[in-house]
Design a protein around this motif. Sequence first.
Motif, PDB file in Angstrom:
ATOM      1  N   PHE A  28      44.724  24.588  94.852  1.00 26.89           N
ATOM      2  CA  PHE A  28      45.582  25.717  94.520  1.00 26.89           C
ATOM      3  C   PHE A  28      45.032  26.966  95.196  1.00 26.89           C
ATOM      4  CE2 PHE A  28      47.041  29.166  91.718  1.00 26.89           C
ATOM      5  CZ  PHE A  28      48.402  28.911  91.734  1.00 26.89           C
ATOM      6  N   GLN A  29      45.824  27.583  96.057  1.00 25.02           N
ATOM      7  CA  GLN A  29      45.472  28.825  96.743  1.00 25.02           C
ATOM      8  C   GLN A  29      44.073  28.766  97.362  1.00 25.02           C
ATOM      9  OE1 GLN A  29      46.110  31.941  93.841  1.00 25.02           O
ATOM     10  NE2 GLN A  29      48.309  31.939  94.199  1.00 25.02           N
ATOM     11  N   GLY A  30      43.778  27.677  98.031  1.00 21.38           N
ATOM     12  CA  GLY A  30      42.497  27.536  98.719  1.00 21.38           C
ATOM     13  C   GLY A  30      41.340  27.065  97.846  1.00 21.38           C
TER      14      GLY A  30
ATOM     15  N   LYS B 136      41.203  30.548  88.840  1.00 22.61           N
ATOM     16  CA  LYS B 136      41.625  31.954  88.756  1.00 22.61           C
ATOM     17  C   LYS B 136      42.599  32.245  89.896  1.00 22.61           C
ATOM     18  CE  LYS B 136      37.580  33.676  86.375  1.00 22.61           C
ATOM     19  NZ  LYS B 136      38.129  33.471  85.078  1.00 22.61           N
ATOM     20  N   THR B 137      43.666  32.993  89.579  1.00 28.08           N
ATOM     21  CA  THR B 137      44.696  33.307  90.561  1.00 28.08           C
ATOM     22  C   THR B 137      45.252  34.706  90.311  1.00 28.08           C
ATOM     23  OG1 THR B 137      46.819  32.614  91.473  1.00 28.08           O
ATOM     24  CG2 THR B 137      46.462  32.189  89.148  1.00 28.08           C
ATOM     25  N   LYS B 138      45.816  35.295  91.342  1.00 30.29           N
ATOM     26  CA  LYS B 138      46.421  36.619  91.213  1.00 30.29           C
ATOM     27  C   LYS B 138      47.921  36.530  90.973  1.00 30.29           C
ATOM     28  CE  LYS B 138      42.908  38.795  94.036  1.00 30.29           C
ATOM     29  NZ  LYS B 138      42.577  39.514  95.246  1.00 30.29           N
TER      30      LYS B 138
ATOM     31  N   SER C  34      45.043  32.964  85.352  1.00 31.66           N
ATOM     32  CA  SER C  34      44.479  31.719  85.867  1.00 31.66           C
ATOM     33  C   SER C  34      45.439  30.571  85.586  1.00 31.66           C
ATOM     34  CB  SER C  34      43.108  31.440  85.246  1.00 31.66           C
ATOM     35  OG  SER C  34      43.241  31.149  83.887  1.00 31.66           O
ATOM     36  N   LEU C  35      45.234  29.493  86.286  1.00 31.17           N
ATOM     37  CA  LEU C  35      46.025  28.285  86.111  1.00 31.17           C
ATOM     38  C   LEU C  35      45.138  27.253  85.452  1.00 31.17           C
ATOM     39  CD1 LEU C  35      48.605  26.596  86.731  1.00 31.17           C
ATOM     40  CD2 LEU C  35      47.459  25.902  88.827  1.00 31.17           C
TER      41      LEU C  35
ATOM     42  N   GLN D   4      49.552  24.876  82.880  1.00 33.69           N
ATOM     43  CA  GLN D   4      49.825  25.998  81.989  1.00 33.69           C
ATOM     44  C   GLN D   4      49.215  27.258  82.591  1.00 33.69           C
ATOM     45  OE1 GLN D   4      48.017  25.516  78.192  1.00 33.69           O
ATOM     46  NE2 GLN D   4      48.809  27.405  77.393  1.00 33.69           N
ATOM     47  N   TYR D   5      50.056  28.272  82.823  1.00 36.68           N
ATOM     48  CA  TYR D   5      49.536  29.548  83.316  1.00 36.68           C
ATOM     49  C   TYR D   5      48.993  30.344  82.142  1.00 36.68           C
ATOM     50  CZ  TYR D   5      51.304  29.144  88.045  1.00 36.68           C
ATOM     51  OH  TYR D   5      51.528  28.740  89.327  1.00 36.68           O
TER      52      TYR D   5
END
Length: 80
Positions: free
Chosen positions: A30-32, A55-57, A2-3, A76-77
């Motif tokens: 971020f990403q939609g 949350k991101t992949k 997640s970011l 921060q990732y």
Amino acid sequence: MSLKVTVVGADNVPNPEAIGKCDPYAVVEFQGHHKKTQVIKGELNPQWKEVREIKTKTQSLLWLTTLTSIICLRCQYLAF
């Protein structure tokens, strides 16, 4: 993964209102996904200090849009 984004604040937000002051907020995209900060009424130097987590992949570009200002932020990732 997640970011995690901390939206800190803004200084000297231009006031487009003829009477009174603007009510600034920030939007993290971020990403939609869209995450909005609280609106701070009548403040030209807003201090949000708000954390948003998306949350991101994969790692990707982050776009930050504000209502009339540039925001200071930390990104921060976090791996999960």
